[in-house]
Design a protein around this motif. Sequence first.
Motif, short mmCIF file in Angstrom:
data_model
loop_
_atom_site.label_atom_id
_atom_site.label_comp_id
_atom_site.label_asym_id
_atom_site.label_seq_id
_atom_site.Cartn_x
_atom_site.Cartn_y
_atom_site.Cartn_z
N GLY A 6 1.62 2.45 -11.07
CA GLY A 6 1.37 1.02 -11.09
C GLY A 6 -0.06 0.66 -11.41
N PRO A 9 -7.06 -3.66 -5.44
CA PRO A 9 -5.96 -3.39 -6.36
C PRO A 9 -6.29 -3.67 -7.84
CG PRO A 9 -5.65 -5.53 -5.37
CD PRO A 9 -6.90 -4.97 -4.74
N ALA A 32 -0.92 3.73 0.29
CA ALA A 32 0.39 3.10 0.08
C ALA A 32 1.51 3.93 0.68
CB ALA A 32 0.62 2.91 -1.43
N ALA A 67 -3.65 5.30 -3.44
CA ALA A 67 -2.29 5.77 -3.66
C ALA A 67 -1.69 6.34 -2.37
CB ALA A 67 -2.28 6.83 -4.76
N ARG A 119 4.22 6.56 -7.25
CA ARG A 119 4.60 5.23 -7.77
C ARG A 119 3.41 4.30 -7.80
NH1 ARG A 119 9.17 6.58 -4.78
NH2 ARG A 119 8.46 5.43 -2.95
N TYR A 120 2.57 4.37 -6.78
CA TYR A 120 1.38 3.52 -6.76
C TYR A 120 0.46 3.88 -7.92
CZ TYR A 120 -2.68 0.96 -5.08
OH TYR A 120 -3.73 0.08 -4.98
#
Length: 323
Positions: free
Chosen positions: A221, A234, A249, A246, A217-218
């Motif tokens: 994003g 980021p 996270a 990633a 998911r990271y």
Amino acid sequence: MSSLRTLLRTVALVGMSAALIAPTAAAHAEPSPADLTRRIETSSAELEGIVESYNKLSEEIKTNKTAVARLQARIGPLEQQTEQSRADVAALATTAYKSGGLQTADALLRAGGSAALLDRLGTLDQLTRQRQESISGFTANQRRLLDEKARLDATLARQAAQARELAAGKRRIESDLAELYELRRQAYGAATERAAPKAAPTEKAPAVAGDAGAAVRYAYGALGKPYRWAADGPDGYDCSGLTSAAWRAAGKSLPHNTRMQWGVVAHIGRSELRPGDLVFYRGLGHVGLYVGGNQVIDAPSAGRNVLKRGMNMMPIQGYGRVR
């Protein structure tokens, strides 16, 4: 005839001039888009290797800083213990002087005298066992303190040398980047790809359970964010910076260096790949995060943005699973 000879000489001179001028013009011809693309790919690969070396050095400096802090934490109490032991020895010297006379005190205070005095304590019987331990402890603390300080000095020296090497590496990277961006301007009209608009909807990540799901998911994003050398988010990433961010996270720590990441993951086969695993490329010079469907998300190279693409875009070195 003379006019004909003049004409022939003129034609010959023009022909020679053309022959001389033609190679020069060819040498200064603008490179084709295909030539520029090849040069960009070559320069990007070379630059990525330099950036990963820079990242490795940065990780080593972090390790050295941790070692320095640990050594300094140990040296502090040792210094206090040594000072206390020194005070105890001074008190023993006073006691020896009062009870045993000047010769005993002088023996204690001379270099090597404490050891000689300790050898005679059995016969002199002037000091207690506790005082013997104080003197022995003073010597042991001194030795330990000197050893710790020697290790600290060596670590600090390595760290200073690494810092100088890091600064030189940074200058080289910035110079190489300037050349690469100029190549991109010539080929594409811009030094960098346009970043994805913030308001644009992001691609939805697949449903993946556990820590691997958080890493995937990271990575989704981060799609569209720019490549930034030595960065781990980021706002931008390089290849190993993206994979380390990633998995950070997901609560897992990975070093910010491709080769170091290869050294800490469990090595698996291609048939075992699942989302969240790492795919390593071309002599451990590049890494991407596997997201399923034979695709990875990676930070490609300077001037480009994080993207999802087929995992076979370059020769694969191996596959790894974060433990």
